[in-house]
Design a protein around this motif. Structure first.
Motif, PDB file in Angstrom:
ATOM      1  N   ARG A 173      48.963  40.643  37.555  1.00 40.10           N
ATOM      2  CA  ARG A 173      48.045  41.748  37.819  1.00 40.10           C
ATOM      3  C   ARG A 173      46.811  41.705  36.908  1.00 40.10           C
ATOM      4  O   ARG A 173      45.803  42.340  37.217  1.00 40.10           O
ATOM      5  N   TYR A 174      46.903  41.004  35.815  1.00 42.77           N
ATOM      6  CA  TYR A 174      45.849  41.040  34.798  1.00 42.77           C
ATOM      7  C   TYR A 174      45.169  39.689  34.602  1.00 42.77           C
ATOM      8  O   TYR A 174      44.348  39.534  33.705  1.00 42.77           O
ATOM      9  N   ALA A 175      45.521  38.737  35.468  1.00 44.50           N
ATOM     10  CA  ALA A 175      44.956  37.393  35.320  1.00 44.50           C
ATOM     11  C   ALA A 175      43.486  37.365  35.724  1.00 44.50           C
ATOM     12  O   ALA A 175      43.050  38.078  36.628  1.00 44.50           O
ATOM     13  N   SER A 176      42.735  36.506  35.058  1.00 41.91           N
ATOM     14  CA  SER A 176      41.325  36.322  35.396  1.00 41.91           C
ATOM     15  C   SER A 176      41.220  35.561  36.718  1.00 41.91           C
ATOM     16  O   SER A 176      42.205  34.998  37.205  1.00 41.91           O
ATOM     17  N   LYS A 177      40.011  35.533  37.297  1.00 44.84           N
ATOM     18  CA  LYS A 177      39.806  34.807  38.562  1.00 44.84           C
ATOM     19  C   LYS A 177      40.131  33.333  38.397  1.00 44.84           C
ATOM     20  O   LYS A 177      40.702  32.695  39.283  1.00 44.84           O
ATOM     21  N   GLU A 178      39.776  32.821  37.248  1.00 44.73           N
ATOM     22  CA  GLU A 178      40.046  31.396  36.984  1.00 44.73           C
ATOM     23  C   GLU A 178      41.550  31.130  36.970  1.00 44.73           C
ATOM     24  O   GLU A 178      42.018  30.155  37.567  1.00 44.73           O
ATOM     25  N   THR A 179      42.302  31.986  36.326  1.00 44.10           N
ATOM     26  CA  THR A 179      43.760  31.822  36.238  1.00 44.10           C
ATOM     27  C   THR A 179      44.395  31.996  37.615  1.00 44.10           C
ATOM     28  O   THR A 179      45.369  31.308  37.960  1.00 44.10           O
ATOM     29  N   MET A 195      51.869  44.211  31.274  1.00 43.45           N
ATOM     30  CA  MET A 195      51.405  42.816  31.258  1.00 43.45           C
ATOM     31  C   MET A 195      52.566  41.842  31.042  1.00 43.45           C
ATOM     32  O   MET A 195      52.545  40.711  31.547  1.00 43.45           O
ATOM     33  N   SER A 196      53.589  42.281  30.318  1.00 41.63           N
ATOM     34  CA  SER A 196      54.750  41.428  30.084  1.00 41.63           C
ATOM     35  C   SER A 196      55.594  41.266  31.337  1.00 41.63           C
ATOM     36  O   SER A 196      56.223  40.230  31.555  1.00 41.63           O
ATOM     37  N   ASP A 235      46.702  34.981  27.871  1.00 43.54           N
ATOM     38  CA  ASP A 235      46.659  35.302  26.440  1.00 43.54           C
ATOM     39  C   ASP A 235      45.344  35.963  26.035  1.00 43.54           C
ATOM     40  O   ASP A 235      45.318  36.881  25.217  1.00 43.54           O
ATOM     41  N   THR A 236      44.235  35.500  26.613  1.00 47.24           N
ATOM     42  CA  THR A 236      42.930  36.085  26.277  1.00 47.24           C
ATOM     43  C   THR A 236      42.887  37.560  26.661  1.00 47.24           C
ATOM     44  O   THR A 236      42.438  38.412  25.879  1.00 47.24           O
ATOM     45  N   ARG A 296      42.698  40.845  24.191  1.00 45.01           N
ATOM     46  CA  ARG A 296      41.646  41.835  24.410  1.00 45.01           C
ATOM     47  C   ARG A 296      42.238  43.238  24.544  1.00 45.01           C
ATOM     48  O   ARG A 296      41.693  44.200  24.002  1.00 45.01           O
ATOM     49  N   LYS A 297      43.376  43.324  25.243  1.00 46.60           N
ATOM     50  CA  LYS A 297      44.039  44.620  25.414  1.00 46.60           C
ATOM     51  C   LYS A 297      44.549  45.143  24.073  1.00 46.60           C
ATOM     52  O   LYS A 297      44.393  46.334  23.756  1.00 46.60           O
ATOM     53  N   ARG A 298      45.143  44.262  23.258  1.00 45.13           N
ATOM     54  CA  ARG A 298      45.657  44.677  21.946  1.00 45.13           C
ATOM     55  C   ARG A 298      44.519  45.127  21.027  1.00 45.13           C
ATOM     56  O   ARG A 298      44.663  46.102  20.281  1.00 45.13           O
TER      57      ARG A 298
END
Length: 580
Positions: free
Chosen positions: A478-484, A472-473, A531-532, A536-538
């Motif tokens: 690859r991990y962004a939401s549809k909104e992002t 993710m860093s 960040d969300t 959530r992953k952490r």
């Protein structure tokens, strides 16, 4: 023949058993051992080995029967019944003569000739609070004794220091599952077990309170409440028996823990005979063995160190103190694998000095006894025996303990995995020092988890999640939401990053470094946008870590049998050899 390279692996799965050789092969192995031992022709101090062995077997069996009668008298429910337990072999009384009844109940006759033909199955361990992987040795000993019409003997290694005088307790708390360690006699952990005597019940009561308080902390979860309550009940029964026997007059740690284990074993089998190493050291055979090693000290020490070096080479062990430290050899001083100390004190190393024909046995400070070979075996053994009058003790160390047992007493010795590894060294010492093909030993261990549910996951799930967190860093897109993904600035930075990556393939090393730093900044800006997802992953990783910690606590294999629910022990150990 080179030393064996034993690569035994501890059983990892619940109710898994490791045994070598296979159970159905062991009776033949016992027969082969008996034939092999019968053909040993060497002498010791001018006495044929076979005569010494036969006499030692008889003496140790009688001692074991006597000691076991004492333990069993503690287990009698009648408060008014006589307590025949004695702590030291030198305290023998009328109970000694009742020992024959103990073996007669098993259809065994203690006359000298009959003892030659009785198969003796032996195991041994410290008198600690056994866990299942250790306890299974006692069950196999009993099983084989029954199958072969012989006798099982458990050797209580009471000459070891009490650095294992503790138990593990599971803590399945709401925050994080952990394993807690509770010491029984922390302040006496430097002493040999045989020296530990309780001046009052306070130590036992404190131990009871600490363990029960830890177990009670697991009761927050209704799903495991019934099992934990069974664990509490099992431990309370175990420790209350110890307190009862203390009131009966058994005040030493070895006797109390041995009686507690034997009380558990009553539910599973007839039980083996019990004998402490400290008692075995009083038989003539041990004194002959001791004297023989003293006479041949330099040679024995060189063989001992040579076999340790060979073991380290085979197993790629660099440390000079593992698996055991070398014996010290100087011009006039030779260390030998025995302990020496005065009753009530700490163990010290045993050394031998030669001065002309005199053999001086010392603890490194004082000369304990002086032997003179020309005085003859009888007089020198008398001098060694006289040490008891001054309360001086000489005890074998690890390798000499099993060497003496396997050579002079048993027909087969049952080891755990750790003991088996070390006894490959013993085999080689026996070959070279005595010129014999040593009797084969048996190795067994098992794993029995506490009867509690685990989460259906393993470390690989955590590894995948940790890889994703790291990714993710480097690749937040690859991990962004549809909104992002519809955010103009975010999309712009993603396209800029792709352009830089494409250009880097044709750039010089210095230019690549510049582009890499630009990509790093773009990733940093985009990372803030996910960040969300990051949190959530952490959180998911923390949850998985907690579940894995929970699994590790439940699947720890060294909890003592005294905290297992009785039903769990019975369901496993009553049937563990039923297929064998």
């Amino acid at each position: 023949m080179a030393m064996k390279n034993i690569t035994y692996k501890v059983p990892e799965n619940d109710k898994e058993v490791f045994v070598d050789p296979a159970i159905d092969r062991i009776p033949d192995l016992v027969h082969e051992n008996r034939q092999k031992i019968h053909n040993y022709k060497f002498e010791m101090n001018g006495i044929p080995f076979q005569i010494l062995r036969d006499k030692t077997r008889e003496e140790v069996l009688r001692m074991a029967a006597n000691y076991t009668v004492g333990i069993q008298s503690l287990l009698q429910k009648s408060v008014s019944g006589p307590c025949l337990y004695v702590r030291n072999s030198s305290q023998k009384d009328a109970s000694w003569y009742r020992a024959q009844d103990k073996l007669a109940m098993r259809g065994l006759d203690l006359d000298y000739e009959a003892i030659k033909s009785i198969p003796i199955i032996q195991t041994g361990h410290e008198p600690i609070l056994y866990y299942p992987g250790v306890w299974i040795k006692n069950h196999l000993t009993q099983y084989l004794a029954g199958k072969l019409g012989g006798v099982g003997v458990n050797m209580i290694v009471d000459n070891d220091t009490c650095n294992m005088g503790f138990i593990y307790v599971p803590m399945l708390s709401e925050k994080q599952a952990t394993i807690q360690k509770v010491s029984f006699v922390k302040e006496k952990s430097h002493m040999a077990y045989e020296e530990i005597v309780f001046d009052g019940p306070e130590t036992i009561l404190k131990f009871k309170e600490e363990v029960l308080n830890l177990l009670k902390k697991n009761l927050f979860d209704e799903k495991i409440k019934t099992t934990v309550e069974s664990m509490q009940s099992a431990f309370e029964t175990f420790i209350n028996r110890i307190l009862e026997w203390y009131q009966k007059g058994c005040v030493d740690m070895v006797g109390l823990l041995t009686a507690a284990r034997c009380a558990l074993e009553v539910d599973f089998c007839r039980g083996n005979l019990e004998v402490p190493v400290s008692w075995m050291c009083d038989v003539d055979g041990f004194y002959h063995f001791l004297l023989h090693v003293f006479y041949e000290a330099e040679w024995f020490a060189k063989i001992y160190n040579g076999k340790l070096a060979e073991y380290r080479s085979i197993h790629k062990v660099r440390s000079k103190v593992n698996p055991l430290p070398d014996l010290k050899i100087t011009a006039n001083l030779v260390e030998l694998p025995f302990w020496i100390w005065k009753a009530g004190g700490q163990r010290g190393k045993c050394y031998m000095m030669r001065e002309g024909e005199l053999i001086k046995v010392t603890n490194g400070v004082d000369v304990v006894v002086t032997l003179k070979k020309s005085d003859g075996t009888k007089n020198n053994i008398a001098r060694l025996k006289a040490l008891k009058e001054g309360q001086m003790k000489i005890r074998p160390r690890a390798i000499t303990t099993t060497l003496f047992s396997r050579l002079f007493f048993s027909d087969v010795f049952i080891h755990g995995i750790g003991g088996a590894k070390y006894d490959t060294i013993t085999d080689e010492i026996m070959k070279e020092f005595f010129g014999i093909d040593p009797p084969t030993f048996v190795t067994i261990s098992t794993t029995l988890f506490l009867p509690l549910d685990t989460f259906g996951l393993d470390i690989r799930i955590l590894q995948v999640l940790q890889h994703e967190l790291k990714d993710m860093s480097y690749n937040p897109e690859r991990y962004a939401s549809k909104e992002t993904q519809n955010d103009t600035e975010f999309v712009k930075r993603v396209k800029e990053k792709e352009k830089l990556l494409a250009m880097m393939s044709i750039m010089s090393k210095e230019e690549k470094r510049c582009y890499f730093n630009q990509i790093k900044e773009l990733n940093k800006l985009n990372l803030a946008k996910i960040d969300t997802e990051l949190q959530r992953k952490r959180k998911k990783i923390d949850t998985v870590r907690g579940k894995l910690a929970h699994n590790e606590v439940i699947q720890f294999r060294e909890y003592p049998v005294c905290i297992y629910p009785t039903k769990a022990l019975r369901d496993y150990f009553l049937h563990v050899f039923s297929g064998g």
